[in-house]
Scaffold this motif. Structure first.
Motif, PDB file in Angstrom:
ATOM      1  N   THR A 499      -2.594  -9.778   4.429  1.00 37.81           N
ATOM      2  CA  THR A 499      -1.881  -8.656   5.037  1.00 37.81           C
ATOM      3  C   THR A 499      -1.107  -7.837   4.020  1.00 37.81           C
ATOM      4  O   THR A 499      -0.618  -6.757   4.358  1.00 37.81           O
ATOM      5  N   ALA A 500      -0.952  -8.315   2.806  1.00 42.92           N
ATOM      6  CA  ALA A 500      -0.186  -7.606   1.781  1.00 42.92           C
ATOM      7  C   ALA A 500      -1.058  -7.411   0.548  1.00 42.92           C
ATOM      8  O   ALA A 500      -1.944  -8.220   0.246  1.00 42.92           O
ATOM      9  N   LEU A 501      -0.797  -6.342  -0.166  1.00 41.84           N
ATOM     10  CA  LEU A 501      -1.566  -6.052  -1.368  1.00 41.84           C
ATOM     11  C   LEU A 501      -1.402  -7.155  -2.414  1.00 41.84           C
ATOM     12  O   LEU A 501      -2.358  -7.529  -3.089  1.00 41.84           O
ATOM     13  N   ALA A 502      -0.168  -7.681  -2.543  1.00 42.48           N
ATOM     14  CA  ALA A 502       0.062  -8.741  -3.525  1.00 42.48           C
ATOM     15  C   ALA A 502      -0.756  -9.986  -3.194  1.00 42.48           C
ATOM     16  O   ALA A 502      -1.213 -10.700  -4.102  1.00 42.48           O
ATOM     17  N   LEU A 527      -9.538  -5.320  -1.744  1.00 40.95           N
ATOM     18  CA  LEU A 527      -8.421  -4.929  -2.596  1.00 40.95           C
ATOM     19  C   LEU A 527      -8.391  -3.418  -2.802  1.00 40.95           C
ATOM     20  O   LEU A 527      -7.342  -2.778  -2.712  1.00 40.95           O
ATOM     21  N   ALA A 528      -9.555  -2.828  -3.076  1.00 37.74           N
ATOM     22  CA  ALA A 528      -9.614  -1.382  -3.293  1.00 37.74           C
ATOM     23  C   ALA A 528      -9.225  -0.619  -2.021  1.00 37.74           C
ATOM     24  O   ALA A 528      -8.498   0.380  -2.073  1.00 37.74           O
ATOM     25  N   ASP A 529      -9.702  -1.114  -0.867  1.00 35.57           N
ATOM     26  CA  ASP A 529      -9.362  -0.446   0.388  1.00 35.57           C
ATOM     27  C   ASP A 529      -7.866  -0.512   0.671  1.00 35.57           C
ATOM     28  O   ASP A 529      -7.248   0.470   1.080  1.00 35.57           O
ATOM     29  N   ASP A 534      -2.166   1.971   0.641  1.00 35.84           N
ATOM     30  CA  ASP A 534      -0.793   1.491   0.507  1.00 35.84           C
ATOM     31  C   ASP A 534      -0.002   2.506  -0.307  1.00 35.84           C
ATOM     32  O   ASP A 534      -0.298   2.766  -1.473  1.00 35.84           O
ATOM     33  N   THR A 535       1.001   3.097   0.288  1.00 39.24           N
ATOM     34  CA  THR A 535       1.793   4.126  -0.384  1.00 39.24           C
ATOM     35  C   THR A 535       3.139   3.612  -0.882  1.00 39.24           C
ATOM     36  O   THR A 535       3.903   4.379  -1.468  1.00 39.24           O
ATOM     37  N   ASP A 569      -6.856   0.674 -13.141  1.00 38.20           N
ATOM     38  CA  ASP A 569      -6.702   2.052 -13.623  1.00 38.20           C
ATOM     39  C   ASP A 569      -6.097   2.931 -12.540  1.00 38.20           C
ATOM     40  O   ASP A 569      -5.198   3.755 -12.809  1.00 38.20           O
ATOM     41  N   GLY A 570      -6.571   2.791 -11.314  1.00 37.04           N
ATOM     42  CA  GLY A 570      -6.035   3.599 -10.229  1.00 37.04           C
ATOM     43  C   GLY A 570      -4.590   3.261  -9.916  1.00 37.04           C
ATOM     44  O   GLY A 570      -3.771   4.154  -9.637  1.00 37.04           O
ATOM     45  N   LEU A 571      -4.239   1.974  -9.965  1.00 38.88           N
ATOM     46  CA  LEU A 571      -2.872   1.576  -9.668  1.00 38.88           C
ATOM     47  C   LEU A 571      -1.891   2.107 -10.705  1.00 38.88           C
ATOM     48  O   LEU A 571      -0.776   2.529 -10.361  1.00 38.88           O
ATOM     49  N   VAL A 572      -2.277   2.106 -11.978  1.00 40.93           N
ATOM     50  CA  VAL A 572      -1.373   2.593 -13.024  1.00 40.93           C
ATOM     51  C   VAL A 572      -1.034   4.055 -12.772  1.00 40.93           C
ATOM     52  O   VAL A 572       0.135   4.473 -12.859  1.00 40.93           O
TER      53      VAL A 572
END
Length: 771
Positions: A499-502, A527-529, A534-535, A569-572
């Protein structure tokens, strides 16, 4: 001890002997073995689950090495069922267990061996009062704590006999009257008589739920005995807990037992043998029929001649292995002391108490730590049993055994440390196996530092095998028939349920550690979805370190990490863009939380060593410092320090001077200093200008402001080591202009004016009058 004596066809009277034993008592085991050899039964009935009858012959296999246990379990449903009510129960046996000796006697004599207790299919069903089985064989005929109620008599009948004999320690009484007997008449008639008296005292005072369960168990034991006699056996030996002897000798009509057992609920169960340990036989493990010293009892059973001399010799060997000097003269004197103590106390043989006292006084010369070592290694012991290869197992258990043999990782109940070099193929495969088992919640290996080697080529694991792992493997078999296949299915399920990204990043990291390439696409899609929608910048920052560690693990292990790199790369980019609004207008608690996130992301990007990402991150930090009024003092100070360490700031003394100037609020100034110095004390030790600024600011604070900011300063400087704090003090003492640094000032001379406030505070704390 003749019990039921029905007449068989042809007018022949059957002969039944009921032996009331103490579970896991070496004296009971030795006496029982002798009694069986004298009686020569043609059938042996043992208290235990009847479902084990088809596999009891495995106890005679050369590969069956006690301690072992019968395991009854409800077959695991599919993983989608969500059933959390799966149950299991164990019936443990050591070499010194009377039941084990009865099994081995029967198999050796070629006579039928059967279990006669209430079936596990009934026992694994919750009782009428809603209590589920406790996971281990519930009988409690062994000595235990004192219970004033009648239920306490049932749970610990031998303990009550010890109390009646004037002993305050039930196990010591049992040792004196049974375990240390050198021969003589059989103890079983006296035990039966005593149990009859105790049961008469119990009457109807026991709780209804326990009384009903006992009636059902004893009814089934009598039913099994009748069935055995009807089959034509005329010399039957029944081995059961001492408490049940009067009930089995009583003349109870078969119709009564049939009514007691009619309509009992049951569940589907399977039965197998599993390895057990001496540690799990100990009472402190929570086992209801446990004993205090399984290692000592094993020694008493196997070392029939000169047990005290052999024990103390083995203790000396354990101490020598730890480089402690113990000579033969020490052993001789310890034996003499133990025997003298036993004689003074009127004991037939030196018991564990006497041997321990002799060990402490002579072998350990009064030290307690070596005695604790002997307690752990010998008195309790961590002997791990073994079961033969033809024992019934689920495919997942067999696959794990094959992997253990292939990788030369032998299960042991004694913790053993393994240092793995991931550049070696065998060590790499061992690491992957241990990580896969952890994904299945089978924590055979526990990694040092929670398994985060930060990209190095080494991992350190501590391996300890526990019996309950077999139950966990059986439950995990719902995911697959091999360790790799089951782990991949479990990882995919965890990714779907996260339920959480972490949580998702943690699953991705574990997949890479376990080399689960087949599960990684599913995990990465989830994970990508999740990352795309997640903002919350805090969530993104919390997910970053695990992903970067996973990338580094992939590099070390040769695992493909292409999809993971795309997510990183996207998260950074998203973290750098979302950082300014996220760090604006924070209160104290939120600032401290984000400080941890900032440090974690900074460390992760440094570990990743990607120049483009590092540059983007540093530019984002510089943009934040361009508008410091919107930042909390803690965040501003920490960002200043990070950019200073990166060589991106050349005006840090000016920034600090402004932060701690007279116009700055003391709490904000203290927070700025805390954030700036939270990276360690080396900066103050090597930058005299910054040290002077901090010292001048602290010295110039008004008394009231100093009291307000003191907790913040203590938190900052308290994180430094004592050596670092001492070095900072020396730097301040030697700085130019300090009174202590004056060349003409004697070292021992004291500045009374400066010392007076500190002396007054000390006197106030001690409650003494202040001059």
């Amino acid at each position: 001890m003749a019990g039921l004596l029905p007449r068989l066809p042809g007018g022949v009277l059957s002969h039944v002997e009921v032996y009331g034993i103490r579970h896991h008592g070496p004296g009971s085991a030795r006496a029982l073995r002798g009694a069986l050899e004298e009686f020569k039964p043609d059938a042996v009935l043992i208290e235990g689950p009847p479902e084990a009858d088809p596999i009891v012959a495995l106890a005679g296999d050369a590969g069956m090495v006690p301690p072992v246990a019968l395991l009854a379990y409800s077959p695991a449903p599919g993983p989608a069922s969500g059933d959390g009510g799966r149950k299991a129960a164990f019936w443990p046996f050591a070499e010194f267990s009377p039941e084990w000796q009865a099994i081995r006697y029967g198999l050796g004599a070629g006579v039928p061996v059967r279990f006669c207790d209430l079936p596990a299919a009934n026992q694994l069903v919750p009782s009428a009062d809603g209590e589920a089985p406790d996971g281990e064989e519930p009988d409690g005929e062994g000595p235990g704590g004192e219970e004033p109620a009648a239920e306490g008599i049932r749970l610990d009948p031998l303990g009550w006999l010890a109390k009646a004999a004037g002993y305050d320690d039930a196990e010591r009484w049992w040792d004196d009257v049974v375990e240390h007997r050198g021969g003589g008449p059989s103890p079983f008639p006296a035990i039966a008589e005593a149990m009859t008296e105790l049961r008469a005292q119990l009457a109807e005072d026991a709780p209804a739920g326990h009384r009903l369960r006992e009636e059902q168990r004893e009814a089934h034991m009598r039913r099994t005995l009748r069935r055995t006699l009807k089959e034509g056996h005329d010399r039957v030996a029944v081995v059961c807990g001492a408490w049940h002897v009067p009930a089995l000798r009583a003349k109870v009509p078969a119709a009564h037992d049939d009514r007691t057992l009619r309509g009992l609920p049951k569940t589907k169960v399977a039965m197998t043998w599993v390895p057990w340990t001496h540690g799990r036989l100990a009472g402190h493990s929570g086992y209801g029929a446990g004993v205090r010293s399984p290692g000592w009892y094993h020694h008493l059973f196997t070392a029939r001649d000169r047990p005290i001399e052999r024990w103390l010799t083995a203790a000396a060997r354990v101490l020598r292995e730890e480089d402690l000097h113990v000579s033969s003269a020490h052993v001789i004197e310890a034996v003499r002391l133990a025997e003298a103590l036993a004689a003074l106390r009127g004991r037939p043989l030196a018991g564990l108490e006497e041997v321990t006292e002799a060990t402490r006084a002579v072998l350990c010369e009064g030290a307690d730590l070596p005695v604790e070592l002997i307690q752990r290694r010998m008195v309790v012991g961590e002997r791990l049993g073994a079961v033969p290869d033809r024992t019934p197992m689920v495919p997942l258990q067999r696959d794990l055994q094959a992997e253990q043999r292939r990788l030369r990782l032998k299960p042991s109940a004694l913790g053993k440390e393994h240092d793995l070099d991931l550049r070696k193929p065998t060590d790499l495969e061992r690491s992957r196996l241990l990580h896969r088992l952890r994904l299945l919640d089978v924590d055979w290996g526990v990694p040092a530092d929670t398994g985060r080697s930060k990209g190095t080529f080494r991992e350190t694991w501590t391996l300890v095998w526990r019996p309950e792992f077999d139950v966990e493997l059986i439950e995990a078999s719902a995911w697959g028939t091999t360790v790799r296949g089951a782990t991949a299915a479990r990882a995919e399920a965890l990714a779907e349920q996260a339920t959480a990204l972490a949580d998702l990043t943690s699953v991705a990291e574990r997949c890479l550690l376990a080399d689960l390439g087949e599960a990684l696409p599913t995990v990465m899609r989830a994970l990508a979805d999740r990352a795309a929608v997640d903002t919350d910048v805090a969530h993104l920052m919390a997910a970053m370190p695990a992903l970067v560690r996973a990338l580094r693990y992939g590099d070390v292990r040769g695992t493909s990490t292409g999809p993971l790199r795309t997510v990183v790369d996207g998260l950074v980019v998203r973290v750098c863009v979302g950082l300014p609004p996220a760090l604006t207008g924070l209160d104290d608690d939120a600032a401290r939380k984000f400080l941890a996130h900032v440090d974690a992301v900074h460390g992760a990007l440094s570990l990743l060593a990607d120049d483009g990402h590092l540059e983007r991150w540093r530019r984002a930090l510089e943009g934040l410092l361009a508008r410091p009024d919107a930042l909390h003092g803690l965040i501003e100070g920490r960002l200043t320090r990070l950019l200073l360490d990166a060589g991106r700031l050349d005006d840090v003394p000016d920034r600090m001077a402004r932060a701690v100037s007279a116009g700055a609020a003391p709490d904000r100034a203290a927070a700025w200093v805390e954030g700036f110095l939270s990276g360690g004390a080396l900066l103050l030790l090597h930058d005299a200008a910054l040290l002077r600024l901090v010292d001048a600011w602290i010295a110039g604070l008004p008394a009231g402001s100093f009291t307000d900011v003191l907790p913040l300063l203590r938190r900052t400087f308290g994180a430094y080591s004592s050596a670092e704090r001492r070095a900072i003090g020396e730097q301040l003492r030697r700085r130019p202009g300090s009174p202590e640094a004056a060349p003409d000032r004697p070292e021992e001379e004291m500045d009374e004016t400066r010392a007076a406030p500190a002396a007054a505070t000390t006197l106030q704390i001690l409650g003494w009058p202040t001059p």
